[in-house]
Write an enzyme that holds these catalytic residues in place. Structure first.
Site, short mmCIF file in Angstrom:
data_model
loop_
_atom_site.label_atom_id
_atom_site.label_comp_id
_atom_site.label_asym_id
_atom_site.label_seq_id
_atom_site.Cartn_x
_atom_site.Cartn_y
_atom_site.Cartn_z
CE1 TYR A 153 64.53 7.82 52.47
CE2 TYR A 153 63.21 9.28 53.83
CZ TYR A 153 64.08 8.22 53.72
OH TYR A 153 64.49 7.58 54.85
CD GLU A 154 68.09 12.52 49.75
OE1 GLU A 154 68.59 12.99 48.71
OE2 GLU A 154 67.88 13.19 50.76
N GLY A 155 65.25 11.07 45.44
CA GLY A 155 65.14 10.65 44.03
C GLY A 155 64.49 9.29 43.97
#
Lengths: 593, 593
Positions: free
Chosen positions: B441-443
């Site tokens: 997550y978050e890239g």
């Protein structure tokens, strides 16, 4: 959904692991190509159509213990019966007891596929086959007559009872007691933990093989005996008699393989009335139990290696399918309209190829180990000694490399799925959870490394490993001689990795020879990994050089090249860790407080 | 049980990440050593005594959705309130809205400890802080006055709504619509997935920051706007008004972080009556939403990096404690009676030291990134540009290296526990499960690698990364100059790894310069890993060279040496993969079918 990789297993058996050569030399009796294909096609069909569809329900429901009875997931008992009725339990067993006497190579390939369908399901039957092996090799005629036919047919299952709370890797300290009853039987008292399929509803009876200690036994591992303890005693006519004094006290709440009961078993607390003590029969000689157990532990280790291969294969299939379907962003060079499938992105390609290469490497190593086992059975004298040693050398590598690959590949599989990989319904997470036990059970991978370095490298005074490396050099030379530009830098990479392996092997031999045990053990795990990577490179090359006539040679060469140029280069750092790592490791112990 | 590593965080901030130097230069206002210690000691106490004891119940109970309401685990709402009342939500926020205006360095150290207590708990508050940052930077005065004081105090929480089913890594294709109402507000319609703490029972109101597309917006990422959408509308006097047209449709069944609700949010289906459409306020300018979101995404990426550090620290603590307590076998050289603690076995030592080194390396990298963020705020002109670039360069490495370390270390932690590691009650398995989301997550870490190679390496025409490597060379030179034999081969190893980093950096620069995008991207992930390993070695050395007067210099030197001689050597293979890997990767695409 998992689809058993029948073609790949048949190819690997024939052209990489040595099945075709062994058949051509007449080592495997009347086994025909058609029979190999028929068996593995049907084993694969069963895995794909029968087992795999029930994997998720097994994970979700897990097992339930109620009043000593274990309820397995819905439809699993019927699945087991269908599996046993298909004759799958009897593949390698002796025809004397209803077995088919087929090579281990076929068995490991089939095991890979069943575990690919559901590892939690396949682990149970696998343990029964191990019990059959131990009983075949060490049981008395009477025991074999009474138990083997029903265990071979799958009417009864077996279980292996080794671990106790304070005795895991070190079995020498186990406390379970066995007392002689004076009539040739024994009474057992004690607690065993982590007993896979120790209790279940697949079969009417369960045949426990149990390690225990006699009152006058020497301390340590030389005072352990092996006993057969049935859940229900067996009458003279083969019918089930009284309930024996053994029961399942609890089942574990585990990270993975939820469908398989992991039981704490209590022996001899008298809860079923009568004189306490679970009635058991000695298998093999008194105080020689560990040696008997090792007969089946080697095969069990190889079987666990198959679980690593199976999980890796399942994770790879799932990730490739998702990466083809999921679109996101535009990869460089993408000519289509809109977003590209993520399989077009180079980083995803790298992950998927790494998964493919590790899976196929692990498969080849485990199958080659099974080949050595078969050859040891098919030969005599010096030749048999050679193959027995080869199987011994390969077993710890097969177990550890494949199970580490299972974890690494399953983790990459989650990553390829992005956020969906973290959602349980997707199924990638289950593989990541299931995979994690395989580097631990049947001897942790650290124990395998100790075994490899201290017991296997010294075989034939080091000649076994030396000969093996020389063989692998032959593969590198064949790649070089092929002059096929599609191999890229493979020949040089393989040669360099073999030089690393030689240097590390020699260094370990010297360290052990000089009694520098700590130095050698500090590098055991990196060495084991190094060996596995070299074998991966070499076996991928052997497959790429083979002419199977299936039009996939270019693909195999490309995967081999990818592995050689991207994965095998780690061997230099691993060799360095073996040779130079010990001093800093010792110096840093204080850091751990 | 997890114990927050306060001493280690304070040491790393001061002597590795640059806190002491920044304070000595007067960059951080009136911040005193005493205040730093007081804050982190109390943050650590809260993590150890309040959060950690509720981690297991959160994992076991998970969250329950009933009629649109999410029930978090028992005692979690009270835990959140205690956390907010402790002022922890306001550390870095502006004093204008009740914040304490403290450096990010303190915040990341505190976040590490809260996540170490429970990642599932700490992720929620972290997102609120991100929302506060975005609103502070881009919100209108009116929005800031209405929402910030209560979000800073923690009375209301925030959430970030980016992902849609077909728009994850690629936000350009999102479909959520925003329609102008003509009064300066908007109505939103659409579905967002994977919304962490999108709905919960911690606070009375939830302030959603939502990306959506206006009817006349350009296609792709340049047509996305950012909106503030409260769960309950806020009256002029600050009281809660009508329910807004947004609700939680479902929560995910996840591999890990079970205590945190992961929600599918529906905007504008009119279920609460009245005209459909969730009422929202524009944050920043129309069609500039992604830029606004990026303000907080960089800090969110660093925050996720902290989760990796936190899990690694927790896993390491747990494994060391178990390895000291569990006895099994006799390690070479063991002088005690009976079995040795498994921490005496060289292979276990290797695992634990690897865990320690990766944890400390990841911690140092993330703290150094926070230092760069703080320096960028504390400086102006050219200097601010330099530090902004440094933070930009470090962010993808901090995120990816730390989260990969979290997974690897948690997996080793399970392994050290043997069979017990696979049993959920032990707690090692939870860390292995929780850790797995952070690389996603978050890239995803693959996206981070693309960012690093294509956007960060070119900063200042490559001068930023070049200067950074030169600085790191200075650390290697200092190790060499120390002439301390306890460093072993550290200086030479660091120098070699820096040479690998330089070569790979230069090659990537050339490839990008020549438009060979595919070649560069094929090596992005190995390059990112290579950079992280070099930083690990360099920062461990910087710590070992520091004189903290705490009597632990010898330990730090020994750990640094272990890392240099055992872990850093991987850089050669990684460089090779960057420079030579692309061709074989492209050639092997056909393997994936």
């Amino acid at each position: 959904m998992y689809k058993a990789p029948v073609e790949e297993t048949v190819f690997t058996l024939r052209h990489v692991a040595g099945l075709s050569a062994a058949m051509a030399e007449g080592r495997l009796g009347e086994l025909s190509d058609d029979l190999v294909e028929a068996i593995l096609t049907e084993a694969g069909r069963f895995a794909t159509e029968e087992i795999a569809p029930l994997a998720e329900i097994g994970d979700r429901q897990g097992v339930v213990l109620q009043e000593g009875q274990v309820k397995t997931p819905d439809r699993w008992p019927a699945l087991y019966r269908a599996w046993a009725e298909g004759g799958w339990n009897s593949l390698t067993a002796s025809p004397d007891f209803g077995g088919q006497g087929l090579p281990h190579m076929l068995h490991v390939a089939a095991m890979e596929m069943w575990n690919g369908g559901s590892m939690a399901f396949a682990i149970g039957p696998t343990l029964t086959i191990g019990a059959v092996e131990a009983l075949s090799a060490h049981g008395s005629d009477a025991l074999r007559r009474t138990y083997l036919p029903k265990m071979v047919s799958g009417e009864w299952m077996g279980s292996m009872n080794l671990t106790e709370p304070h005795a895991g890797s070190d079995l020498g300290v186990m406390k379970t007691k066995a007392e002689r009853r004076g009539d040739g039987t024994y009474r057992l008292f004690g607690q065993k933990i982590f007993i896979t399929y120790g209790e279940h509803d697949f079969t009417d009876n369960i045949v426990h093989l149990v390690l225990a200690r006699l009152p006058d036994a020497p301390a340590g591992t030389r005072g352990i005996s092996l006993f057969l303890v049935p859940k229900f005693l067996v009458e003279a006519d083969g019918a089930l008699g009284a309930r024996n004094d053994v029961f399942c006290h609890s089942v574990e709440h585990k990270l993975g393989i939820h469908g398989s009961p992991t039981c704490t078993m209590i022996y001899g607390d008298g809860r079923f009335g009568g004189e306490p003590g679970a009635i058991g029969w000695l298998v093999g000689e008194e105080n020689r139990g560990l040696a008997c157990m090792f007969t089946m532990m080697n095969n069990a280790r190889l079987a666990v290696g198959m679980q690593g291969v199976a999980i890796a294969e399942a994770a790879t299939q799932k990730a490739i399918a998702y990466a083809k379907e999921r679109t996101q962003g535009r990869a460089p060079g993408w000519q289509g309209s809109g977003m590209s499938p993520i399989i077009e992105h180079p980083d995803v390609v790298r992950m998927l190829l790494t998964m493919k290469a590790l899976t196929q490497g692990a498969r080849a190593i485990t199958y080659a180990c099974a080949h050595a086992v078969d050859m040891a059975h098919a030969t005599e004298g010096e030749e048999a000694r050679h193959w027995t040693e080869r199987a011994s050398l390969l077993t710890p590598i097969a177990k550890s490399f494949s199970t580490d690959a299972g974890v690494d590949v399953a983790s990459l599989g989650v990553q390829v799925h992005g956020g969906m990989g973290f959602i349980e319904e997707t199924g990638a997470a289950r593989l990541y959870r299931d995979a994690r036990i395989a580097p631990i059970y049947e001897g942790t991978n650290g124990i395998q490394a100790i075994d490899l370095v201290t017991r296997k490298l010294p075989l034939s005074d080091g000649a076994q490993v030396k000969d093996f490396i020389a063989e692998l050099r032959g593969i590198a030379a064949a790649v070089r001689a092929s002059n096929d530009p599609a191999f890229g830098d493979t020949a040089a990479r393989l040669e360099a990795s073999l030089t690393d392996l030689e240097a590390a092997t020699e260094w370990l031999g010297t360290a052990l020879g000089e009694g520098r045990q700590l130095d050698a053990l500090a590098g055991a795990t990196p060495y084991q990994r190094l060996f596995g990577l070299v074998l991966t490179g070499a076996y991928l090359a052997r497959g790429a050089l083979a002419d199977a006539g299936d039009g996939r040679r270019a693909e195999r060469t490309a995967l081999c090249r990818f592995a050689a140029e991207n994965i095998i280069a780690e061997t230099a750092a691993l060799k360095d860790r073996v040779i130079n790592g010990a001093a800093s490791l010792e110096a840093a112990r204080s850091v751990l407080g």
